[in-house]
Design a protein around this motif. Sequence first.
Motif, short mmCIF file in Angstrom:
data_model
loop_
_atom_site.label_atom_id
_atom_site.label_comp_id
_atom_site.label_asym_id
_atom_site.label_seq_id
_atom_site.Cartn_x
_atom_site.Cartn_y
_atom_site.Cartn_z
N LEU A 282 -10.35 -3.40 3.17
CA LEU A 282 -9.37 -2.96 4.14
C LEU A 282 -9.33 -3.89 5.35
O LEU A 282 -8.25 -4.23 5.86
N ALA A 283 -10.51 -4.31 5.80
CA ALA A 283 -10.57 -5.19 6.96
C ALA A 283 -9.91 -6.53 6.68
O ALA A 283 -9.16 -7.07 7.51
N GLU A 284 -10.16 -7.10 5.49
CA GLU A 284 -9.56 -8.39 5.16
C GLU A 284 -8.05 -8.28 5.05
O GLU A 284 -7.31 -9.16 5.53
N ASP A 286 -6.13 -6.08 6.51
CA ASP A 286 -5.59 -5.87 7.86
C ASP A 286 -5.50 -7.19 8.62
O ASP A 286 -4.53 -7.43 9.35
N ARG A 287 -6.51 -8.04 8.45
CA ARG A 287 -6.47 -9.36 9.10
C ARG A 287 -5.32 -10.20 8.55
O ARG A 287 -4.66 -10.95 9.28
N LYS A 289 -2.53 -9.01 7.25
CA LYS A 289 -1.29 -8.39 7.74
C LYS A 289 -0.99 -8.80 9.17
O LYS A 289 0.16 -9.12 9.52
N SER A 290 -2.01 -8.81 10.01
CA SER A 290 -1.81 -9.10 11.42
C SER A 290 -1.61 -10.57 11.72
O SER A 290 -1.17 -10.94 12.81
N PHE A 459 -3.55 0.56 1.49
CA PHE A 459 -3.11 -0.69 2.11
C PHE A 459 -2.18 -1.46 1.19
O PHE A 459 -2.00 -2.65 1.35
N TYR A 462 2.23 -3.97 2.22
CA TYR A 462 2.19 -4.60 3.53
C TYR A 462 3.41 -5.47 3.75
O TYR A 462 3.89 -6.14 2.84
#
Length: 466
Positions: A282-284, A286-287, A289-290, A459, A462
Amino acid sequence: MTFADLGLSDELLSAVTAAGYTEPTPIQASAIPSVLMMRDLIGIAQTGTGKTAAFVLPMIDVLAHGRSRARMPRSLILEPTRELAAQVAENFEKYGKNHKLSVALLIGGVQMGDQVKALEKGVDVLIATPGRLMDLFGRGKILLTGCNLLVIDEADRMLDMGFIPDIEEICTKLPAQRQTLLFSATMPPPIKKLADRFLSNPKTIEVSRPASTNLSITQWLVPTSGQKKRATLERLLRAEDVTTAIIFSNRKTTVRELNKSLQRDGFRSGEIHGDMEQPQRLAELDRFKSGEINILVASDVAARGLDIKGVSHVFNYDAPWHPDDYVHRIGRTGRGGATGVAFTLMTPDDAENIENIEKLTGTRIPRWEGGAEAEVEAAPAPASAEPREKAPRKGRGKRRDETPAPVASEDAPAAPRRERRPEQAERPARAERAPVPAPSSSFRSDGPDEGWNGPIPDFLSYKLGA
């Protein structure tokens, strides 16, 4: 043609418009009227064509009337992986917001007790992977006698993963009089046999030739050697106008090593593979995506199911072992009418894999002459006595191991060593000029990455920059 021409309800049209869609894709335009007329259907369409909405939209209207009963789902959607199942559930949530349909996921990696409770309340749409469904059926927790609509999605992937016997058994437990929809990117003989057995006078819709690749994707093969793959990849990354990219590798260990190497050389990269825990994935993502990172190194866990919009490039660091995986990998770019570019690095060992890909897609992939490999070839090899500190860039000399010594990559000394075959150990320094047979299955020490275990991912759809 608009969605209003397809016979969908006003409530559904409102949800589709709110989602930002005005015109149906070819598979949607052909499939939706037939599903609404309760016909069996075979849909042959490549990834990224809007196939999921082609059955989700009409199902919402078909199921709008009627009541669900405890442990007896009214409809069943079979998916090969939990990631695809979760993505379908998100589609029902997005398009069914004006309807009161109950949707349940039946997949591995989550507490079975929660799924049983959802079934006991009654569900209109059950989205399941074959293994978990058969498990709960064997425990007497679910009845399929009230299921009048069956969707078999990604049937060719089901075949690859060995799920066809489970699907056949599931079909025998459903009512004989039902509507069945089967979707697949290809139609190999076992899938044709399955359709002949369990579908009744189906309408066949083929929006593109089986296993064809998206015409909006420019494809290139980049000849290189095993020793120069990383240098070739980095030159392509620097030479191309890469906005966001996914780099695919066949092995999870290679994903980890390659990501570390790219980070050391200044690239904003991350990784995702089946060995990672859910919070890490999830963290990867999200990075990604941002925009904190713009390169994602991935195993085939991300080749299907993840709908990441805005990807400008796909790089196949390893040519895929299964030719249909090539179609799904490069399908991560060129989505939603956008254009994309896909590069595949080709070593002499990949000759058979590339031949199978070109045979499946019916096209010859052009060889890259953009200069990246030429620059690698022209770069002088470091002298054996020259200290590594004299390399042009920090870390660059560590990858230019062009001597024939069979050593593991020096970029990741802690990573597992890749076992070399005897014939590779005897190979001369310029062995790339003489093609050798493709590696056998026994050489795949790390194995393909078919998916991950973990809770239901949220997720999977995206839009970069959102």
